[in-house]
Scaffold this motif. Structure first.
Motif, mmCIF file in Angstrom:
data_model
loop_
_atom_site.group_PDB
_atom_site.id
_atom_site.type_symbol
_atom_site.label_atom_id
_atom_site.label_comp_id
_atom_site.label_asym_id
_atom_site.label_seq_id
_atom_site.Cartn_x
_atom_site.Cartn_y
_atom_site.Cartn_z
ATOM 1 N N MET A 1 105.245 86.392 100.817
ATOM 2 C CA MET A 1 104.086 85.968 101.558
ATOM 3 C C MET A 1 103.698 87.067 102.533
ATOM 4 N N ASN A 2 102.485 87.508 102.452
ATOM 5 C CA ASN A 2 101.974 88.520 103.361
ATOM 6 C C ASN A 2 100.781 87.946 104.097
ATOM 7 N N TRP A 3 100.526 88.481 105.292
ATOM 8 C CA TRP A 3 99.421 87.997 106.087
ATOM 9 C C TRP A 3 98.696 89.189 106.674
ATOM 10 N N ARG A 4 97.359 89.122 106.642
ATOM 11 C CA ARG A 4 96.563 90.222 107.156
ATOM 12 C C ARG A 4 95.345 89.704 107.884
ATOM 13 N N SER A 5 95.011 90.374 108.969
ATOM 14 C CA SER A 5 93.749 90.134 109.668
ATOM 15 C C SER A 5 93.159 91.511 109.981
ATOM 16 N N GLU A 6 92.153 91.546 110.819
ATOM 17 C CA GLU A 6 91.537 92.832 111.158
ATOM 18 C C GLU A 6 92.476 93.734 111.949
ATOM 19 N N ARG A 7 93.357 93.134 112.737
ATOM 20 C CA ARG A 7 94.186 93.929 113.634
ATOM 21 C C ARG A 7 95.681 93.878 113.343
ATOM 22 N N ILE A 8 96.119 92.897 112.551
ATOM 23 C CA ILE A 8 97.553 92.737 112.293
ATOM 24 C C ILE A 8 97.795 92.613 110.793
ATOM 25 N N TRP A 9 98.845 93.296 110.317
ATOM 26 C CA TRP A 9 99.257 93.231 108.921
ATOM 27 C C TRP A 9 100.760 92.953 108.932
ATOM 28 N N ILE A 10 101.154 91.824 108.318
ATOM 29 C CA ILE A 10 102.565 91.446 108.250
ATOM 30 C C ILE A 10 102.964 91.326 106.785
ATOM 31 N N GLU A 11 104.035 92.011 106.424
ATOM 32 C CA GLU A 11 104.602 91.906 105.081
ATOM 33 C C GLU A 11 106.020 91.386 105.199
ATOM 34 N N LEU A 12 106.274 90.240 104.570
ATOM 35 C CA LEU A 12 107.621 89.699 104.552
ATOM 36 C C LEU A 12 108.389 90.331 103.402
ATOM 37 N N ILE A 13 109.623 90.707 103.669
ATOM 38 C CA ILE A 13 110.471 91.383 102.697
ATOM 39 C C ILE A 13 111.549 90.416 102.238
ATOM 40 N N THR A 14 111.635 90.213 100.925
ATOM 41 C CA THR A 14 112.713 89.374 100.394
ATOM 42 C C THR A 14 113.992 90.187 100.375
ATOM 43 N N GLY A 15 115.062 89.536 100.674
ATOM 44 C CA GLY A 15 116.344 90.225 100.712
ATOM 45 C C GLY A 15 117.148 89.975 99.458
ATOM 46 N N SER A 16 118.375 89.579 99.645
ATOM 47 C CA SER A 16 119.305 89.401 98.537
ATOM 48 C C SER A 16 119.116 88.090 97.792
ATOM 49 N N ARG A 17 118.342 87.188 98.323
ATOM 50 C CA ARG A 17 118.168 85.884 97.678
ATOM 51 C C ARG A 17 117.119 85.946 96.577
ATOM 52 N N LYS A 18 117.494 86.635 95.526
ATOM 53 C CA LYS A 18 116.639 86.745 94.353
ATOM 54 C C LYS A 18 117.319 86.054 93.187
ATOM 55 N N THR A 19 116.527 85.629 92.227
ATOM 56 C CA THR A 19 117.063 84.924 91.067
ATOM 57 C C THR A 19 118.081 85.778 90.325
ATOM 58 N N SER A 20 117.806 87.062 90.181
ATOM 59 C CA SER A 20 118.735 87.933 89.452
ATOM 60 C C SER A 20 120.084 88.015 90.155
ATOM 61 N N ASN A 21 120.095 88.059 91.492
ATOM 62 C CA ASN A 21 121.367 88.110 92.218
ATOM 63 C C ASN A 21 122.148 86.817 92.055
ATOM 64 N N PHE A 22 121.448 85.661 92.093
ATOM 65 C CA PHE A 22 122.128 84.388 91.857
ATOM 66 C C PHE A 22 122.746 84.364 90.468
ATOM 67 N N CYS A 23 121.994 84.821 89.470
ATOM 68 C CA CYS A 23 122.502 84.820 88.089
ATOM 69 C C CYS A 23 123.725 85.716 87.953
ATOM 70 N N TRP A 24 123.666 86.936 88.475
ATOM 71 C CA TRP A 24 124.794 87.858 88.349
ATOM 72 C C TRP A 24 126.022 87.351 89.100
ATOM 73 N N ALA A 25 125.821 86.785 90.279
ATOM 74 C CA ALA A 25 126.956 86.277 91.044
ATOM 75 C C ALA A 25 127.611 85.108 90.311
ATOM 76 N N PHE A 26 126.813 84.227 89.713
ATOM 77 C CA PHE A 26 127.344 83.084 88.991
ATOM 78 C C PHE A 26 128.074 83.519 87.714
ATOM 79 N N ILE A 27 127.468 84.425 86.953
ATOM 80 C CA ILE A 27 128.098 84.935 85.726
ATOM 81 C C ILE A 27 129.410 85.641 86.053
ATOM 82 N N LEU A 28 129.398 86.450 87.091
ATOM 83 C CA LEU A 28 130.610 87.177 87.487
ATOM 84 C C LEU A 28 131.702 86.222 87.954
#
Length: 184
Positions: A1-28
């Motif tokens: 989710m990102n948010w932008r206006s005329e004066r402010i730009w915010i970019e949210l960064i996803t961390g380790s909580r991605k589907t691929s990390n869940f899959c690899w951790a579970f398989i391992l």
């Protein structure tokens, strides 16, 4: 989710909580438990897993190796689950033209440097730089070139941007901040 206006730009960064990390951790986790159970069943002489008769696997050396792989896999799996739980690498990029400040925040590993916060003035940004990281999978990385501090990466290396998407993002950000673009 990102948010932008005329004066402010915010970019949210996803961390380790991605589907691929869940899959690899579970398989391992499942794989390492399987190796450990096979090693233990060869040591005990009983079938803890019905797929492999324990008499076919001799404890020395196969059972020891299986146990070692199981324990090593459990350590790696627990590391992955900890990074997922703590959401390592998540945070935000905030560009505020109103105050003239850029803030880059990320969550790190526990300790005194758990919260990583970089702050600098927009007027100290010399340029936005796109660099192509070569290797098996060539990917573009976006940097802010800061006067006196050098380049600061603002895109994750595992984000799958096409070159066109990266160019559009770079052009929009450069226009928003009023700085030139460099390509390396």
């Amino acid at each position: 989710m990102n948010w932008r206006s005329e004066r402010i730009w915010i970019e949210l960064i996803t961390g380790s909580r991605k589907t691929s990390n869940f899959c690899w951790a579970f398989i391992l986790l499942l794989g390492s438990l399987g190796f450990l159970l096979v090693g233990m069943s060869s040591y005990l002489g009983r079938n803890l897993i019905s797929l492999f008769p324990s008499k076919e696997i001799i404890f020395f050396p196969q059972g020891i190796v299986m146990s070692f792989y199981g324990i090593a896999g459990l350590f790696i799996s627990s590391y992955l689950w900890c990074t997922i739980f703590l959401n390592i690498g998540s945070g935000y990029d905030l560009f505020d033209r109103k105050e003239g400040i850029v803030r880059i925040f990320r969550w790190g590993f526990p300790g005194k440097n758990r919260r990583i916060l970089l702050r600098f003035l927009i007027k100290d940004i010399q340029s936005i730089r796109i660099e192509l990281k070569k290797g098996i999978y060539t990917r573009p990385v976006l940097y802010l070139e800061i006067r006196g501090q050098g380049p600061v990466p603002i895109t994750r290396t595992d984000e799958n941007f096409t070159p066109r998407e990266m160019e559009e993002k770079t052009a929009e950000l450069a226009y928003f901040l009023g700085v030139p673009i460099e390509v390396f």
